[in-house]
Design an enzyme around this catalytic site. Structure first.
Site, PDB file in Angstrom:
ATOM      1  N   ASP A  45       0.836  -1.212   0.000  1.00 14.13           N
ATOM      2  CA  ASP A  45       0.000   0.000   0.000  1.00 14.13           C
ATOM      3  C   ASP A  45       0.872   1.265   0.000  1.00 14.13           C
ATOM      4  OD1 ASP A  45       0.812  -0.845   2.618  1.00 14.13           O
ATOM      5  OD2 ASP A  45      -0.559   0.621   3.495  1.00 14.13           O
ATOM      6  N   GLU A  64      -0.691  -1.798   5.234  1.00 13.11           N
ATOM      7  CA  GLU A  64       0.284  -1.837   6.329  1.00 13.11           C
ATOM      8  C   GLU A  64       0.307  -0.495   7.046  1.00 13.11           C
ATOM      9  OE1 GLU A  64       3.392  -1.161   8.823  1.00 13.11           O
ATOM     10  OE2 GLU A  64       3.443  -0.141   6.900  1.00 13.11           O
ATOM     11  N   GLU A  65       0.208   0.587   6.266  1.00 14.89           N
ATOM     12  CA  GLU A  65       0.358   1.920   6.862  1.00 14.89           C
ATOM     13  C   GLU A  65      -0.671   2.181   7.965  1.00 14.89           C
ATOM     14  OE1 GLU A  65       2.831   3.812   6.470  1.00 14.89           O
ATOM     15  OE2 GLU A  65       3.768   3.228   4.579  1.00 14.89           O
ATOM     16  N   ARG A 114      17.705  -8.336  13.343  1.00 14.69           N
ATOM     17  CA  ARG A 114      17.455  -7.955  14.736  1.00 14.69           C
ATOM     18  C   ARG A 114      16.929  -9.189  15.477  1.00 14.69           C
ATOM     19  NH1 ARG A 114      18.062  -4.743  19.268  1.00 14.69           N
ATOM     20  NH2 ARG A 114      16.346  -5.322  20.617  1.00 14.69           N
ATOM     21  N   HIS A 149       8.158   8.548   3.869  1.00 15.37           N
ATOM     22  CA  HIS A 149       6.951   9.395   3.974  1.00 15.37           C
ATOM     23  C   HIS A 149       7.237  10.844   3.576  1.00 15.37           C
ATOM     24  CE1 HIS A 149       4.653   6.416   6.812  1.00 15.37           C
ATOM     25  NE2 HIS A 149       5.479   5.790   5.992  1.00 15.37           N
TER      26      HIS A 149
HETATM   27 NI    NI Z   1       6.664   1.096   5.292  1.00 18.97          NI
END
Ligand code: NI
Length: 394
Positions: free
Chosen positions: A80, A137-138, A180, A367
């Site tokens: 997305d 996802e956002e 991680r 973003h």
């Molecule tokens: Ni992202």
């Protein structure tokens, strides 16, 4: 495993083509019909099996079935975009007022590349690979919607990997890989507390019950959950982002509302903070002759990478790209990622793919209207997905 990287490089034009097409047609949240249609079209072209559409809305899945027996690995790519007007000036820039300003177009393209490579390697592939193309996802709704609609079953997904490209972690440069162990991103919860009093005249507080005073006390008291009740070595954030109550200088309000977010890195802390917000808010209100109504909405859980699985991925990535390219991420972030819903169900790992190259002017953060990626790093992402699928059960 160098071979898979060479093969990924051979299809780099195709990967770039997929990314550029997706970049031109960004869509928001759960509403990604054009994105889904394009991904399905490309999966069909390459001969992917069991392509399923409309999973939890516009989610898509597809299989590559190996010729050897084995388990099923999920490869998750979010796809997305964001409500940002693009200012990159790229020839394939979006013209619809939305923008792939987080690199999810590249995630989908790299996963398509992996599907293509694995379809050509079915004789060597043990088990099945399920590609999961996820919208939203956002706003962290897509993973849950797809899971609720059964994407983790038929066939059952035994383990899962996903990546984020770009420059979210500054220490992961272009063409580098960040791994991680344990908690990587936070659980993202939202809460609303309504403090209820009794309205009245500002000149006669004794005849009213003041919810603004309750709120002012609670805003400070709630922080002591973190500062006085959690271990100083445990991490959590409690932010009150909205406060609203009252209409005039001489009126004692009926209600006062606060709204905030809680970020935590493990389920025990998360449950503790929720319980304490309920208790502290209620006790503060009761202590001042009022009431508090607490609504607590759990978002995605903390993103926790399985240690054994991550070790396996780290060893694989080191073999593929060289030890100097694989870095361990030192600190988690308190941002969220809804891949966490998948990784709460099955072991797996979410890794970072360094995709911004400052030497090519890719210095803008995620973003940002000028955000861009280094397309030369895409074959690495494809090879990491495909190569790991070929070796993870060895
Ligand atoms: Ni992202």
């Amino acid at each position: 495993m160098q071979r898979i990287l060479e093969e990924a490089k051979k299809i780099s034009e195709e990967i770039t083509g997929w990314r550029r097409h997706l970049h031109e047609i960004p869509e928001l949240g759960l509403e990604t019909p054009k994105t889904a249609a394009y991904i399905v079209q490309e999966l069909k072209k390459m001969g992917a099996e069991d392509i399923r559409e409309h999973i939890g809305g516009w989610g898509v899945s597809a299989l590559v079935k190996g010729e050897k027996p084995g388990k099923t690995l999920g490869i998750r790519a979010d796809c997305d975009a964001l409500p940002i007007k693009e200012e990159t000036g790229l020839p394939f820039a979006s013209k619809n007022g939305l923008m792939h300003a987080c690199g999810h177009d590249a995630h989908a393209a790299m996963a398509l590349g992996a599907a293509k490579l694995l379809l050509a390697s079915k004789a060597e592939l043990a088990g099945t690979v399920k590609f999961i193309f996820q919208p939203a996802e956002e706003n962290v709704q897509g993973a849950k919607a797809m899971i609720d609609d059964g994407v983790m079953e038929n066939p059952h997904v035994d383990a899962l990997i996903g990546l984020h490209t770009g420059c979210l972690w500054k220490e992961i440069g272009p063409g580098e890989i960040g791994v991680r162990f344990g908690s990587m991103m936070a659980a993202v919860d939202r809460f609303v507390v309504t403090f209820k009093g009794k309205g009245g005249h500002g000149a006669t507080p004794h005849l009213a019950v003041d919810p603004v005073t309750m709120t002012a006390t609670a805003v400070l008291e709630l922080q002591t959950i973190l500062s006085r009740e959690l271990s100083p070595l445990d991490s959590a954030v409690l932010t009150i982002g909205r406060i609203e109550g009252g209409r005039a200088f001489n009126i004692i309000a009926e209600n006062c509302v606060i709204e905030g977010t809680v970020r935590t890195l493990n389920p025990t802390t998360r449950a503790f903070v929720e319980e304490r917000i309920r208790t502290v808010a209620s006790r503060v209100a009761e202590g001042m002759r009022g009431d508090a109504e607490v609504a607590y909405e759990a978002g995605p859980p903390a993103l926790i990478n399985n240690a054994d699985f991550t070790r396996k991925f780290q060893a694989f990535a080191t073999g593929l790209a060289g030890a100097e390219k694989v870095k361990e991420i030192g600190e988690p972030t308190m941002g969220g990622e809804d891949v966490a819903y998948f990784l709460e169900m099955v072991p797996g790992t979410f890794f970072v793919h360094g995709g911004c190259n400052p030497e090519k002017g890719q210095v803008y953060p995620h973003h940002n209207p000028k955000f861009d990626l280094d397309e030369e790093t895409f074959p690495l992402g494809t090879a990491l997905f495909a190569g790991f699928a070929l070796t993870w059960q060895n």
